[in-house]
Design an enzyme around this catalytic site. Structure first.
Site, PDB file in Angstrom:
ATOM      1  CG  HIS A  79      16.914 -20.196  29.920  1.00 32.26           C
ATOM      2  ND1 HIS A  79      18.106 -20.616  29.374  1.00 32.26           N
ATOM      3  CD2 HIS A  79      17.206 -19.845  31.199  1.00 32.26           C
ATOM      4  CE1 HIS A  79      19.068 -20.517  30.288  1.00 32.26           C
ATOM      5  NE2 HIS A  79      18.545 -20.063  31.405  1.00 32.26           N
TER       6      HIS A  79
ATOM      7  CG  ASP B 113      19.680 -21.642  26.638  1.00 32.34           C
ATOM      8  OD1 ASP B 113      20.010 -22.376  27.578  1.00 32.34           O
ATOM      9  OD2 ASP B 113      18.894 -20.681  26.779  1.00 32.34           O
TER      10      ASP B 113
HETATM   11  N1  LIG Z   1      18.268 -16.536  31.287  1.00 35.46           N
HETATM   12  C1  LIG Z   1      19.469 -17.001  31.491  1.00 35.46           C
HETATM   13  O1  LIG Z   1      20.111 -17.541  30.578  1.00 35.46           O
HETATM   14  C2  LIG Z   1      20.125 -16.920  32.844  1.00 35.46           C
HETATM   15  C3  LIG Z   1      19.424 -16.459  33.936  1.00 35.46           C
HETATM   16  N2  LIG Z   1      20.009 -16.395  35.177  1.00 35.46           N
HETATM   17  C4  LIG Z   1      19.180 -15.884  36.294  1.00 35.46           C
HETATM   18  O2  LIG Z   1      19.488 -14.527  36.548  1.00 35.46           O
HETATM   19  C5  LIG Z   1      19.098 -14.192  37.868  1.00 35.46           C
HETATM   20  C6  LIG Z   1      20.192 -13.406  38.578  1.00 35.46           C
HETATM   21  O3  LIG Z   1      21.322 -14.217  38.748  1.00 35.46           O
HETATM   22  P1  LIG Z   1      22.598 -13.727  39.600  1.00 35.46           P
HETATM   23  O4  LIG Z   1      23.012 -12.355  39.195  1.00 35.46           O
HETATM   24  O5  LIG Z   1      23.584 -14.813  39.556  1.00 35.46           O
HETATM   25  O6  LIG Z   1      21.948 -13.665  41.068  1.00 35.46           O
HETATM   26  P2  LIG Z   1      22.469 -12.874  42.354  1.00 35.46           P
HETATM   27  O7  LIG Z   1      21.743 -13.427  43.530  1.00 35.46           O
HETATM   28  O8  LIG Z   1      23.955 -12.786  42.375  1.00 35.46           O
HETATM   29  O9  LIG Z   1      21.935 -11.393  42.071  1.00 35.46           O
HETATM   30  C7  LIG Z   1      20.576 -11.099  42.000  1.00 35.46           C
HETATM   31  C8  LIG Z   1      20.405  -9.679  42.491  1.00 35.46           C
HETATM   32  O10 LIG Z   1      19.034  -9.330  42.318  1.00 35.46           O
HETATM   33  C9  LIG Z   1      18.650  -8.541  43.412  1.00 35.46           C
HETATM   34  N3  LIG Z   1      17.198  -8.541  43.506  1.00 35.46           N
HETATM   35  C10 LIG Z   1      16.378  -9.465  44.079  1.00 35.46           C
HETATM   36  N4  LIG Z   1      15.102  -9.068  44.001  1.00 35.46           N
HETATM   37  C11 LIG Z   1      15.096  -7.891  43.338  1.00 35.46           C
HETATM   38  C12 LIG Z   1      14.071  -6.991  42.971  1.00 35.46           C
HETATM   39  N5  LIG Z   1      12.792  -7.208  43.263  1.00 35.46           N
HETATM   40  N6  LIG Z   1      14.422  -5.869  42.309  1.00 35.46           N
HETATM   41  C13 LIG Z   1      15.715  -5.609  42.034  1.00 35.46           C
HETATM   42  N7  LIG Z   1      16.736  -6.425  42.373  1.00 35.46           N
HETATM   43  C14 LIG Z   1      16.420  -7.550  43.021  1.00 35.46           C
HETATM   44  C15 LIG Z   1      19.378  -9.160  44.599  1.00 35.46           C
HETATM   45  O11 LIG Z   1      19.485  -8.240  45.680  1.00 35.46           O
HETATM   46  C16 LIG Z   1      20.721  -9.505  43.987  1.00 35.46           C
HETATM   47  O12 LIG Z   1      21.667  -8.473  44.145  1.00 35.46           O
HETATM   48  C17 LIG Z   1      18.735 -15.535  38.537  1.00 35.46           C
HETATM   49  O13 LIG Z   1      17.321 -15.690  38.536  1.00 35.46           O
HETATM   50  C18 LIG Z   1      19.402 -16.551  37.636  1.00 35.46           C
HETATM   51  O14 LIG Z   1      18.784 -17.810  37.706  1.00 35.46           O
HETATM   52  C19 LIG Z   1      21.308 -16.765  35.368  1.00 35.46           C
HETATM   53  C20 LIG Z   1      22.052 -17.208  34.306  1.00 35.46           C
HETATM   54  C21 LIG Z   1      21.516 -17.339  32.971  1.00 35.46           C
HETATM   55  O1  LIG Z   2      21.038 -22.708  35.234  1.00 27.58           O
HETATM   56  C1  LIG Z   2      20.775 -21.713  35.930  1.00 27.58           C
HETATM   57  O2  LIG Z   2      20.059 -21.730  36.931  1.00 27.58           O
HETATM   58  C2  LIG Z   2      21.309 -20.398  35.467  1.00 27.58           C
HETATM   59  C3  LIG Z   2      20.966 -20.315  34.037  1.00 27.58           C
HETATM   60  O3  LIG Z   2      19.845 -20.026  33.675  1.00 27.58           O
HETATM   61  C4  LIG Z   2      21.938 -20.846  33.076  1.00 27.58           C
HETATM   62  O4  LIG Z   2      23.126 -20.927  33.367  1.00 27.58           O
HETATM   63  O5  LIG Z   2      21.502 -21.182  31.972  1.00 27.58           O
END
Ligand SMILES: NC(=O)C1=CN([C@@H]2O[C@H](COP(=O)(O)OP(=O)(O)OC[C@H]3O[C@@H](n4cnc5c(N)ncnc54)[C@H](O)[C@@H]3O)[C@@H](O)[C@H]2O)C=CC1
Ligand SMILES: O=C([O-])CC(=O)C(=O)O
Length: 329
Positions: A187, A159
Site C-alpha cells: 500500500h 487502492d
Molecule cells: N491502509 C490504508 O489504506 C489507509 C491507512 N490510513 C492510515 O490510518 C491511520 C489512522 O488515520 P486517521 O484516522 O486519519 O488518523 P487520526 O490521527 O485522525 O486518528 C488516529 C487515532 O489513533 C490514536 N492512536 C495513536 N496511537 C495509538 C495507540 N498506540 N493505540 C490506540 N490508538 C492510538 C490517536 O489518538 C488518534 O485518535 C494513519 O496511519 C493513516 O495513515 C489512512 C487511510 C488509508
Molecule cells: O495516503 C495516506 O497517507 C493515507 C492512505 O494510506 C491513503 O489514502 O491511501
C-alpha cells in the site's frame, strides 16, 4: 438472533474511527443479523474524545450494538476479540511517504501484536490499516507467536476500490461492470494495480482500454498516488473512503467474495507468484467460509513481473528497517 461477536478498533477517536464505528454498529461489516460488541482502544489523552463518540453511538440506538467497551489498555480492548481493526497510528502529512511513518508508528504494533496473541479469540481476524500498513502488519504478526501469521492482513482494498473507480470512469461503465481487479504488493506508490486480468462487462480490461500509455502513465500513478492527492486537497488524509474499504475488507473476509469475482488482500506471502515468503503483500484472493485463497495460475507478463518485483523489493527494505529497529526478529 446470532450471539454477538467482539470487534476491537484501535484509534477509535480518530478520523477513520469516526467513519467506521457507526457502520460496524449498523451491520454494514458483518451483516444485518450479526450483533456486535465494540471494544475501542485509544491512548489515554484521547479517552475523553472517545467517550463523546460512544455517547453518539448510543444515541443512534443501533439494534445490533450489544455493548461498548473503551480502554487505553490493549489487553482489555483485545480481550476475546473476534475481529480487530488496527487503525490507531499517526497519519502522514503532505510531502511524506507512508514509509516515513515507520519510526513513529512501528512501535505501536509490537505491543498490540503481543496483546492480541495473549488475549484475543484464537480465531481472531486482524486487519491493519495504520500506515505503513503492510509492514505494521508484519510487526504485529511477528510479535504474536500464539496466532497464525495468516490471521493478520493489511489493507489494500482502498487502492482496489480506487482502481475500479478510475477504470469505470475511463470506460464509461458503472463500477458494477468491473470484476477481477488486483492490487499486487505494498500500500504505497510501488503498488501494482493490474488491468491484465480485470474485466469490464466480462471483457478483458487491458484490451478494451487498448492504450498502454494511459495505463502506465495515467492509471497506475493516479491510483498509487491517490492518497497524496487527497492530503493535498483536503489537508487531511482520506478517512471515509478508508473506513469504507476496511468495512469491505472485513466483510469479504467474514462473509466471502462474490461468485466469479475476486478481491485484493495483503497478508504473508506463501511464495506464490515468486513473492518472497513472509512479506505482507497484496494478492488477488477469493474467500469462501472464511478461507482465503490466492487466485492461482494467472499469467504474469514482463511488465507485470517488473512491477511486482519492485513492490516486493520495497517491502523487503521495509522489513530490513523494522528488523534494524528491533521490532521484528
Ligand atoms: N491502509 C490504508 O489504506 C489507509 C491507512 N490510513 C492510515 O490510518 C491511520 C489512522 O488515520 P486517521 O484516522 O486519519 O488518523 P487520526 O490521527 O485522525 O486518528 C488516529 C487515532 O489513533 C490514536 N492512536 C495513536 N496511537 C495509538 C495507540 N498506540 N493505540 C490506540 N490508538 C492510538 C490517536 O489518538 C488518534 O485518535 C494513519 O496511519 C493513516 O495513515 C489512512 C487511510 C488509508
Ligand atoms: O495516503 C495516506 O497517507 C493515507 C492512505 O494510506 C491513503 O489514502 O491511501
Amino acid at each position: 438472533m446470532k450471539p454477538p461477536v467482539r470487534v476491537a478498533v484501535t484509534g477509535a477517536a480518530g478520523q477513520i474511527g469516526y467513519s467506521l464505528l457507526f457502520r460496524i454498529a449498523s451491520g454494514a461489516m458483518l451483516g444485518e443479523d450479526q450483533p456486535v460488541i465494540l471494544q475501542l482502544l485509544e491512548i489515554t489523552p484521547a479517552l475523553k474524545a472517545l467517550n463523546g463518540v460512544v455517547m453518539e453511538l448510543k444515541d443512534c440506538a443501533f439494534p445490533l450494538l450489544a455493548g461498548v467497551v473503551t480502554s487505553d489498555d490493549p489487553k482489555v480492548a483485545f480481550k476475546d476479540a473476534d475481529y480487530a481493526l488496527l487503525v490507531g497510528a499517526l497519519p502522514r502529512k503532505a510531502g511524506m511517504e507512508r514509509s516515513d511513518l515507520l519510526n513513529a508508528n512501528g512501535g505501536i504494533f509490537k505491543p498490540q501484536g503481543e496483546a492480541l496473541s495473549e488475549v484475543a479469540s484464537r480465531n481472531v481476524k486482524v486487519l491493519v490499516v495504520g500506515n505503513p500498513a503492510n509492514t505494521n502488519a508484519l510487526i504485529a504478526l511477528s510479535n504474536a507467536p500464539k496466532l497464525k501469521p495468516s490471521q493478520f492482513h493489511a489493507m489494500v482494498r482502498l487502492d482496489h476500490n480506487r482502481a475500479i473507480s478510475q477504470l469505470a470512469e475511463k470506460t464509461g461503465k458503472p463500477v458494477t461492470a468491473i470484476q477481477k481487479m488486483t492490487i499486487w504488493g505494498n500500500h504505497s506508490t510501488t503498488q501494482f494495480p493490474d488491468l491484465y486480468h480485470a474485466t469490464v462487462d466480462g471483457k478483458n480490461a487491458y484490451e478494451l482500454v487498448n492504450d498502454h500509455a494511459w495505463y502506465e502513465t495515467t492509471f497506475i500513478p493516479t491510483v498509487a498516488k491517490r492518497g497524496a492527492a487527497i492530503i493535498e486537497a483536503r489537508g487531511l488524509s482520506s478517512a471515509a473512503s478508508a473506513a469504507n474499504a476496511a468495512i469491505a475488507h472485513m466483510r469479504s473476509w467474514a462473509l466471502g467474495t462474490a461468485e466469479g469475482d475476486w478481491t485484493s488482500m495483503a497478508f504473508p506471502s506463501d511464495g506464490s507468484y515468486g513473492v518472497p515468503e513472509g512479506l505482507v503483500y497484496g494478492f488477488p484472493v477469493t474467500v469462501k467460509n472464511g478461507q482465503v485463497e490466492i487466485v492461482k495460475g494467472l499469467e504474469i507478463n514482463a511488465f507485470s513481473r517488473a512491477k511486482m518485483d519492485a513492490t516486493a523489493k520495497e517491502l523487503e527494505e521495509e522489513r530490513q528497517a523494522v528488523k534494524d529497529l528491533g521490532l521484528v526478529k
